[in-house]
Design a protein around this motif. Structure first.
Motif, PDB file in Angstrom:
ATOM      1  N   SER A  66      -9.355   4.319  11.094  1.00  0.00           N
ATOM      2  CA  SER A  66      -8.446   3.169  11.130  1.00  0.00           C
ATOM      3  C   SER A  66      -8.883   2.091  10.129  1.00  0.00           C
ATOM      4  O   SER A  66      -8.038   1.413   9.543  1.00  0.00           O
ATOM      5  CB  SER A  66      -8.354   2.599  12.541  1.00  0.00           C
ATOM      6  N   HIS A  67     -10.178   1.939   9.919  1.00  0.00           N
ATOM      7  CA  HIS A  67     -10.661   0.974   8.913  1.00  0.00           C
ATOM      8  C   HIS A  67     -10.208   1.394   7.520  1.00  0.00           C
ATOM      9  O   HIS A  67      -9.744   0.570   6.725  1.00  0.00           O
ATOM     10  CB  HIS A  67     -12.179   0.868   8.972  1.00  0.00           C
ATOM     11  N   ARG A  68     -10.318   2.670   7.227  1.00  0.00           N
ATOM     12  CA  ARG A  68      -9.895   3.159   5.904  1.00  0.00           C
ATOM     13  C   ARG A  68      -8.389   3.030   5.717  1.00  0.00           C
ATOM     14  O   ARG A  68      -7.921   2.691   4.626  1.00  0.00           O
ATOM     15  CB  ARG A  68     -10.334   4.606   5.712  1.00  0.00           C
ATOM     16  N   MET A  69      -7.627   3.326   6.754  1.00  0.00           N
ATOM     17  CA  MET A  69      -6.169   3.179   6.664  1.00  0.00           C
ATOM     18  C   MET A  69      -5.782   1.713   6.535  1.00  0.00           C
ATOM     19  O   MET A  69      -4.853   1.370   5.812  1.00  0.00           O
ATOM     20  CB  MET A  69      -5.484   3.799   7.882  1.00  0.00           C
ATOM     21  N   GLN A  71      -7.421  -0.531   5.069  1.00  0.00           N
ATOM     22  CA  GLN A  71      -7.703  -0.975   3.706  1.00  0.00           C
ATOM     23  C   GLN A  71      -6.548  -0.657   2.772  1.00  0.00           C
ATOM     24  O   GLN A  71      -6.331  -1.365   1.791  1.00  0.00           O
ATOM     25  CB  GLN A  71      -8.985  -0.322   3.183  1.00  0.00           C
ATOM     26  N   LEU A  72      -5.803   0.403   3.054  1.00  0.00           N
ATOM     27  CA  LEU A  72      -4.650   0.761   2.237  1.00  0.00           C
ATOM     28  C   LEU A  72      -3.475  -0.179   2.476  1.00  0.00           C
ATOM     29  O   LEU A  72      -2.643  -0.375   1.594  1.00  0.00           O
ATOM     30  CB  LEU A  72      -4.210   2.192   2.518  1.00  0.00           C
ATOM     31  N   LEU A  73      -3.386  -0.728   3.662  1.00  0.00           N
ATOM     32  CA  LEU A  73      -2.310  -1.646   4.033  1.00  0.00           C
ATOM     33  C   LEU A  73      -2.823  -3.079   3.922  1.00  0.00           C
ATOM     34  O   LEU A  73      -4.033  -3.306   3.896  1.00  0.00           O
ATOM     35  CB  LEU A  73      -1.856  -1.348   5.464  1.00  0.00           C
ATOM     36  N   PRO A  74      -1.937  -4.044   3.875  1.00  0.00           N
ATOM     37  CA  PRO A  74      -2.408  -5.441   3.779  1.00  0.00           C
ATOM     38  C   PRO A  74      -2.904  -5.973   5.125  1.00  0.00           C
ATOM     39  O   PRO A  74      -2.378  -6.941   5.672  1.00  0.00           O
ATOM     40  CB  PRO A  74      -1.172  -6.195   3.288  1.00  0.00           C
ATOM     41  N   LEU A  75      -3.945  -5.309   5.673  1.00  0.00           N
ATOM     42  CA  LEU A  75      -4.492  -5.712   6.961  1.00  0.00           C
ATOM     43  C   LEU A  75      -5.950  -6.157   6.852  1.00  0.00           C
ATOM     44  O   LEU A  75      -6.602  -6.357   7.869  1.00  0.00           O
ATOM     45  CB  LEU A  75      -4.374  -4.553   7.966  1.00  0.00           C
ATOM     46  N   GLY A  76      -6.432  -6.267   5.643  1.00  0.00           N
ATOM     47  CA  GLY A  76      -7.797  -6.738   5.444  1.00  0.00           C
ATOM     48  C   GLY A  76      -8.862  -5.773   5.918  1.00  0.00           C
ATOM     49  O   GLY A  76      -9.986  -6.184   6.176  1.00  0.00           O
ATOM     50  N   GLY A  77      -8.537  -4.517   6.086  1.00  0.00           N
ATOM     51  CA  GLY A  77      -9.517  -3.536   6.526  1.00  0.00           C
ATOM     52  C   GLY A  77      -9.804  -3.556   8.011  1.00  0.00           C
ATOM     53  O   GLY A  77     -10.722  -2.887   8.472  1.00  0.00           O
ATOM     54  N   THR A  86       0.475  -0.539  14.876  1.00  0.00           N
ATOM     55  CA  THR A  86       0.993   0.721  15.411  1.00  0.00           C
ATOM     56  C   THR A  86       1.795   0.471  16.685  1.00  0.00           C
ATOM     57  O   THR A  86       2.892   1.015  16.862  1.00  0.00           O
ATOM     58  CB  THR A  86      -0.169   1.682  15.705  1.00  0.00           C
ATOM     59  N   ALA A  87       1.252  -0.358  17.574  1.00  0.00           N
ATOM     60  CA  ALA A  87       1.963  -0.678  18.811  1.00  0.00           C
ATOM     61  C   ALA A  87       3.266  -1.415  18.530  1.00  0.00           C
ATOM     62  O   ALA A  87       4.284  -1.163  19.183  1.00  0.00           O
ATOM     63  CB  ALA A  87       1.067  -1.513  19.721  1.00  0.00           C
TER      64      ALA A  87
END
Length: 117
Positions: A66-69, A71-77, A86-87
């Motif tokens: 989830s940390h790696r995913m 990082q791909l999205l604008p969620l700051g890792g 997701t929820a």
């Protein structure tokens, strides 16, 4: 909400993720809840199910995937931000599908009678 939650958990064990949409649509149309309640039940039922599943998977993997995913999205890792996203996505899918089911029932059968009239 409880029926959506339980049935969605069972259905998603064997079928793809998108099967929650026809499930919410059918339950909302069959049970005849009004639009707002149908949306809330679909949102809460699917959102809670996806939240619990994503949180469990995040905790079991120590948050690596989830940390790696994230990082791909604008969620700051942040893996937990991904769990919440997701929820939210699952809740919106379930809520909109349930709302569509309630509206389809209303279109076919007409508006529900109001008590006291």
């Amino acid at each position: 909400m409880l029926s959506i939650f339980v049935l969605a958990l069972l259905v998603q064990l064997f079928l793809p993720w998108w099967t929650v949409a026809p499930l919410c649509f059918g339950l909302a149309a069959g049970l005849g809840a009004p639009g707002g309640r149908a949306f809330g039940a679909g949102f809460a039922g699917i959102g809670l199910g996806w939240l619990l599943a994503a949180a469990w998977l995040n905790a079991r993997s120590a948050g690596i995937l989830s940390h790696r995913m994230a990082q791909l999205l604008p969620l700051g890792g942040s893996g937990w931000a991904l769990v919440l996203a997701t929820a939210l996505v699952g809740g919106l899918v379930g809520g909109v599908a349930a709302l569509a089911g309630a509206w389809a029932r209303q279109a076919v059968r007409g508006p529900a009678p109001v008590a006291g009239r």
